[in-house]
Design a protein around this motif. Structure first.
Motif, PDB file in Angstrom:
ATOM      1  N   ASN A  53       6.361  11.545   8.869  1.00 53.34           N
ATOM      2  CA  ASN A  53       6.740  11.021   7.825  1.00 53.34           C
ATOM      3  C   ASN A  53       6.117  11.031   6.550  1.00 53.34           C
ATOM      4  O   ASN A  53       5.249  11.963   6.742  1.00 53.34           O
ATOM      5  N   TYR A  54       6.928  10.830   6.112  1.00 52.37           N
ATOM      6  CA  TYR A  54       7.024  11.160   4.740  1.00 52.37           C
ATOM      7  C   TYR A  54       7.573   9.476   3.140  1.00 52.37           C
ATOM      8  O   TYR A  54       7.534   9.032   4.180  1.00 52.37           O
ATOM      9  N   ARG A  56      15.676   2.683 -12.265  1.00 47.36           N
ATOM     10  CA  ARG A  56      15.461   1.796 -10.865  1.00 47.36           C
ATOM     11  C   ARG A  56      14.044   3.348  -9.703  1.00 47.36           C
ATOM     12  O   ARG A  56      15.084   3.978 -10.017  1.00 47.36           O
ATOM     13  N   ILE A  57      12.900   2.686  -9.947  1.00 46.97           N
ATOM     14  CA  ILE A  57      11.994   3.919  -9.495  1.00 46.97           C
ATOM     15  C   ILE A  57      11.536   2.979  -7.759  1.00 46.97           C
ATOM     16  O   ILE A  57      11.010   2.289  -7.760  1.00 46.97           O
ATOM     17  N   ASP A  58      11.746   3.981  -6.611  1.00 52.79           N
ATOM     18  CA  ASP A  58      11.543   2.804  -5.436  1.00 52.79           C
ATOM     19  C   ASP A  58      10.777   3.911  -4.174  1.00 52.79           C
ATOM     20  O   ASP A  58      10.820   4.882  -4.373  1.00 52.79           O
ATOM     21  N   PHE A  59       9.739   3.066  -3.927  1.00 50.30           N
ATOM     22  CA  PHE A  59       8.997   3.902  -2.784  1.00 50.30           C
ATOM     23  C   PHE A  59       8.733   3.504  -1.555  1.00 50.30           C
ATOM     24  O   PHE A  59       9.317   1.966  -1.658  1.00 50.30           O
ATOM     25  N   SER A  60       8.525   4.080  -0.740  1.00 47.31           N
ATOM     26  CA  SER A  60       8.718   3.799   0.319  1.00 47.31           C
ATOM     27  C   SER A  60       8.612   5.056   1.442  1.00 47.31           C
ATOM     28  O   SER A  60       8.282   5.439   1.233  1.00 47.31           O
ATOM     29  N   VAL A  61       7.903   4.422   2.437  1.00 43.95           N
ATOM     30  CA  VAL A  61       7.264   5.420   3.912  1.00 43.95           C
ATOM     31  C   VAL A  61       8.615   5.287   4.723  1.00 43.95           C
ATOM     32  O   VAL A  61       8.467   4.609   5.814  1.00 43.95           O
ATOM     33  N   ILE A  62       8.829   6.466   5.429  1.00 43.33           N
ATOM     34  CA  ILE A  62       9.274   6.712   6.439  1.00 43.33           C
ATOM     35  C   ILE A  62       9.516   7.682   7.768  1.00 43.33           C
ATOM     36  O   ILE A  62       8.708   8.097   7.365  1.00 43.33           O
ATOM     37  N   GLU A  63       9.997   7.024   8.485  1.00 43.48           N
ATOM     38  CA  GLU A  63       9.124   7.973   9.424  1.00 43.48           C
ATOM     39  C   GLU A  63      10.612   8.874  10.208  1.00 43.48           C
ATOM     40  O   GLU A  63      11.626   8.036  10.561  1.00 43.48           O
ATOM     41  N   LEU A  64      10.633  10.047  10.632  1.00 45.70           N
ATOM     42  CA  LEU A  64      12.109  10.688  11.175  1.00 45.70           C
ATOM     43  C   LEU A  64      11.934  11.423  12.221  1.00 45.70           C
ATOM     44  O   LEU A  64      10.672  12.059  12.547  1.00 45.70           O
ATOM     45  N   THR A 103       1.213  -1.323  -0.323  1.00 43.02           N
ATOM     46  CA  THR A 103      -0.448   0.498   0.169  1.00 43.02           C
ATOM     47  C   THR A 103       0.797   1.231  -0.209  1.00 43.02           C
ATOM     48  O   THR A 103       2.205   1.591   0.535  1.00 43.02           O
ATOM     49  N   VAL A 104       0.735   2.557  -0.821  1.00 46.00           N
ATOM     50  CA  VAL A 104       1.030   3.353  -1.098  1.00 46.00           C
ATOM     51  C   VAL A 104       0.828   5.241  -0.832  1.00 46.00           C
ATOM     52  O   VAL A 104      -0.722   4.725  -1.444  1.00 46.00           O
ATOM     53  N   PRO A 105       0.577   5.743   0.288  1.00 50.96           N
ATOM     54  CA  PRO A 105      -0.806   6.324   1.065  1.00 50.96           C
ATOM     55  C   PRO A 105      -0.343   7.175  -0.085  1.00 50.96           C
ATOM     56  O   PRO A 105       0.624   7.334  -0.644  1.00 50.96           O
ATOM     57  N   LEU A 118       3.299  13.165   4.736  1.00 56.24           N
ATOM     58  CA  LEU A 118       2.663  12.727   4.822  1.00 56.24           C
ATOM     59  C   LEU A 118       1.507  13.144   5.729  1.00 56.24           C
ATOM     60  O   LEU A 118       1.629  13.734   6.902  1.00 56.24           O
ATOM     61  N   GLN A 119      -0.021  13.749   6.172  1.00 58.78           N
ATOM     62  CA  GLN A 119      -0.476  14.172   7.133  1.00 58.78           C
ATOM     63  C   GLN A 119      -0.882  13.109   7.219  1.00 58.78           C
ATOM     64  O   GLN A 119      -1.071  11.802   7.170  1.00 58.78           O
ATOM     65  N   ASN A 120      -1.113  13.567   9.136  1.00 60.06           N
ATOM     66  CA  ASN A 120      -1.757  12.876  10.122  1.00 60.06           C
ATOM     67  C   ASN A 120      -3.499  11.913   9.836  1.00 60.06           C
ATOM     68  O   ASN A 120      -3.113  11.141  10.273  1.00 60.06           O
ATOM     69  N   GLU A 121      -4.182  13.379   8.732  1.00 57.15           N
ATOM     70  CA  GLU A 121      -5.311  11.919   9.044  1.00 57.15           C
ATOM     71  C   GLU A 121      -5.128  11.645   6.962  1.00 57.15           C
ATOM     72  O   GLU A 121      -4.037  11.154   6.482  1.00 57.15           O
ATOM     73  N   ASP A 122      -6.111  10.198   8.099  1.00 59.04           N
ATOM     74  CA  ASP A 122      -6.018   8.805   6.593  1.00 59.04           C
ATOM     75  C   ASP A 122      -6.509   9.704   5.233  1.00 59.04           C
ATOM     76  O   ASP A 122      -7.391  10.389   5.456  1.00 59.04           O
TER      77      ASP A 122
END
Length: 756
Positions: free
Chosen positions: A538-539, A510-518, A477-479, A610-614
């Motif tokens: 979150n990004y 290469r195109i890579d998607f990921s979700v990271i938290e700083l 899943t990609v937000p 990324l925003q806090n709301e879904d």
């Protein structure tokens, strides 16, 4: 009085004891002469007292070495007049000595009664009149608690101690005065005589007469010492409270004095508690650091004063210091040196930030100037391009399609117009800044990437770039992110095209998607340039990496400048693509980093907060596929444009599709026609000639008919103007230049919404 006393005395010989400035008299001399002898005895402790100043000792020595004084002392006398003369001369010498010493002399008997008191005649301070002391006891003059201390000092001497010292203070004439005193026995010595005519019964070995107290007023010294202590305390407080690191070392670099800031810095940087034997330079681990110290040490010991800078890596962060070295020189010899260091890390970082902001400001001003230029020409240029892009499709409906040469030429004309249109659109993209929240919708970036990779435009690019493998990787899943679909499509197109064209001989994309938290603020770089850091949060991170030719990291920031291009001459690219990427990323409050190395490729990484709301999918804009359009069935459409060729082109396209077209060249004419014919759709150019513009015209029509439908068309539209039109309820927009298909697609979409 002296003469009378000497006339009544028994005949006796007078001697001065060898090596001592003391005078021996007969025990039976009258009390008056004994008093003079006692005064002569006073000079012994005065001469040798440690309280006497150097000038006193020097003058006393001169008197004692006087040849006349010696000759008088060693010659035996029996004549009464000579004895009187000698005694008077000794008395004058004694007074001269005592006047030169500025000390107070107290003579006390065994009962601690003052028998004599002397204060220098040249003293500016009159301490006591003699009649207030002589004949009085100590406890009559001095009160507690000082009295107990003084009595104790006298008891020490009475008990056999050769001397006793005491410091004390007392109030005299309303002023507090400070003294230091030396108490000794008052003694007449009659032993070790070279010659005597007196019987042993007439002389004791030692005869105690009482005490001598020699006191010195040290008030001025005490005040000076107090002032010095205060000055030192103030200096120490000043040094300790300064943020600079201060250290005084000897010639071997051993610490002697240092302030609190220095010891705190040693504790923080090296984790060692500062002490006298600690040498900070021994903690330097790098060869460069040790060489820096050795050079500085050598220079300062040569007598040079200088200021230098030093950097130290502390837990991954470079700390920068400015250090001033000064040699400490006394009598021409270097005894050590001082170091005065300041932490300039924040100053340098602030300067670096200032340079960075200046560069960004210059870049923003350059883009603003470019935007004004683009905005000034875009409208007219796009009006011209409308004919180049739109007429080839109309002409192909009227020509023999079997004429391949003519069809190829018409297609080439259309493609050239579209290419010119993209250039103008890129220029305009640099000016469409400050995106408002109404334009931002939840957007699926992963779908946008896949759609572009499957688009005919990208497939055409692949044909000219062989042997390139492409992979796209993402979690299950990609937000979604909040953004403008059209602007984000430009980012995707420009970054992928840039990577493809960098791989001239083939390679891998290469195109890579990921979700990271700083958790903490994180630095990112554009080549060697420190970009604005990422704040905690979150990004969605998208990394686009190629194995192309790469470029120098020092050039990384310049690739985002308008018209800067490193592409091979003859290939696509105007130098605006990455400038557009930078602008769109800034508008979305996102960040971009660049890693590159010549011969090894480049990697562009996008960071979308990324925003806090879904955010749920399915809200993004619909992508309609090309389709055949039904006949217009005579529906009335009012075309409003101040350019006649634009009105004619649009009329032809719509007329060929079965619509009934009305034309207006101004806002007022549009209102008049609308009142008379009530068209079902108004196609409005935003920028009209004299009179009302498109926004004002639509506003007036809206006041006449709240159900009016409109398609807004313009070659250059300010974001604010678009928002103003949208606030009126008109949400459909078509940018110039357009193809017949794009125009018909927009018109049929509006009518389909009405029918549904």
């Amino acid at each position: 009085m002296v003469s009378e006393g000497l006339r009544n005395m028994k005949t006796v010989k007078f001697y001065v004891l060898p090596g001592v400035a003391s005078v021996t008299f007969s025990f039976y001399i009258i009390q008056y002469i004994v008093t003079i002898i006692n005064c002569l005895m006073i000079c012994i402790p005065l001469i040798f007292s440690p309280l006497c100043i150097a000038s006193d000792l020097h003058e006393s020595e001169q008197i004692m070495n006087n040849e006349k004084f010696k000759s008088d002392a060693v010659q035996p006398v029996s004549n009464e007049s000579e004895l009187i003369e000698i005694a008077e001369r000794k008395s004058r010498h004694l007074l001269s000595i005592m006047d030169s010493m500025n000390d107070l002399v107290f003579v006390l008997d065994e009962n601690l009664t003052y028998t004599e008191f002397y204060q220098p005649s040249n003293s500016e301070q009159m301490y006591w009149p003699p009649d207030q002391l002589v004949g009085h006891k100590v406890n009559d003059i001095i009160s507690e608690p000082l009295l107990s201390r003084i009595l104790k000092a006298f008891d020490e001497v009475r008990s056999g101690s050769s001397e006793s010292f005491i410091d004390y203070s007392m109030e005299l004439k309303g002023e507090l005065r400070y003294f230091e005193a030396r108490i000794t026995r008052l003694r007449s010595r009659f032993d070790n005589l070279h010659e005597t005519e007196c019987s042993e019964a007439e002389f004791d070995v030692i005869v105690n007469h009482g005490f001598i107290c020699v006191a010195r007023d040290i008030t001025d010294r005490k005040l000076a010492e107090a002032e010095l202590r205060l000055s030192r305390a103030n200096l120490a407080a000043l040094i300790d409270n300064t943020e600079a690191f201060i250290l005084f070392s000897d010639e071997n670099a051993m610490p002697v004095v240092y302030n609190k800031a220095y010891s705190d810095a040693i504790q923080e940087i090296f984790g060692v508690e500062m002490h006298q034997g600690f040498q900070a330079h021994t903690m330097l681990e790098t060869l460069e650091g040790r060489q820096w110290w050795e050079n500085c040490h050598k220079r300062v010991l040569s007598g040079e004063k200088f200021t230098t800078r030093f950097s130290y890596n502390h837990h991954g962060r470079n700390l920068h210091f400015e250090v001033a070295f000064n040699p400490v020189i006394r009598d021409g010899r270097i005894f050590g040196f001082s170091q005065f260091a300041t932490d300039i890390t924040e100053k340098l970082e602030a300067e670096k930030e200032r340079v960075r902001l200046t560069e960004r400001l210059v870049a923003a001003e350059r883009m603003e100037a470019l935007g004004r230029l683009a905005g000034g020409v875009a409208h007219d240029l796009n009006n011209v391009l409308c004919g180049i892009v739109g007429y080839p499709d109309l002409m192909m409906k009227r020509v023999n399609l079997s004429d391949e040469v003519l069809v190829r030429q018409l297609n080439a004309m259309k493609l050239s117009g579209q290419k010119a249109s993209r250039i103008v659109d890129d220029l305009l993209s640099l000016t469409r800044r400050n995106t408002r929240s109404k334009d931002m919708l939840p957007t699926d970036l992963f779908s946008l990437f896949r759609e572009f990779l499957a688009s005919p435009e990208f497939l055409n690019i692949r044909k000219s770039h062989k042997n390139i493998s492409i992979s796209i990787n993402a979690p299950e899943t990609v937000p979604l992110i909040t953004g403008q679909r059209g602007q984000l499509e430009k980012v995707i197109m420009n970054l992928i095209n840039n990577s493809i064209e960098a791989m001239i001989d083939g390679g891998e994309l290469r195109i890579d998607f990921s979700v990271i938290e700083l958790q903490d603020e994180t630095e990112i770089f554009i080549g060697d340039y420190l970009a604005e850091p990422l704040v905690p949060g979150n990004y969605l991170m998208i990394r686009i990496q190629d194995s192309g030719k790469g470029f120098e990291p020092t050039e990384a920031l310049r690739i985002f400048e308008p018209f800067y291009t490193g592409k091979t001459q003859g290939r696509s690219g105007t130098g605006l693509g990455l400038a557009v990427v930078w602008g769109v990323i800034e508008d979305h409050d996102a960040r971009i980093s660049v890693e590159t190395e010549p011969g090894k490729g480049s990697a562009f990484t996008l960071f979308f907060r990324l925003q806090n709301e879904d955010i749920t999918s399915g809200i993004s804009e619909d992508i309609r596929k090309p389709r055949d359009y039904p006949d217009g069935h005579g529906r009335r459409i009012l075309v409003v444009d101040d350019e006649e060729d634009q009105r004619e082109l649009m009329s032809e396209i719509l007329g060929d599709s079965g619509f009934s077209v009305l034309k207006a060249a101004s806002g007022q004419e549009c209102i008049d026609i609308y009142n008379e014919f009530a068209p079902e759709l108004v196609i409005m150019d935003m920028i009209l000639g004299n009179g009302m513009d498109g926004h004002e015209t639509l506003a007036r029509i809206k006041a006449l008919d709240s159900n009016v439908k409109a398609l807004v068309v313009s070659g250059y539209t300010n974001i604010r103007n678009v928002q103003m039109v949208q606030e009126l309820g008109f949400v459909h927009f078509l940018a110039k230049p357009y193809t017949p298909k794009l125009l018909l697609n927009a018109v049929h979409n509006i009518f389909e919404e009405e029918d549904s």
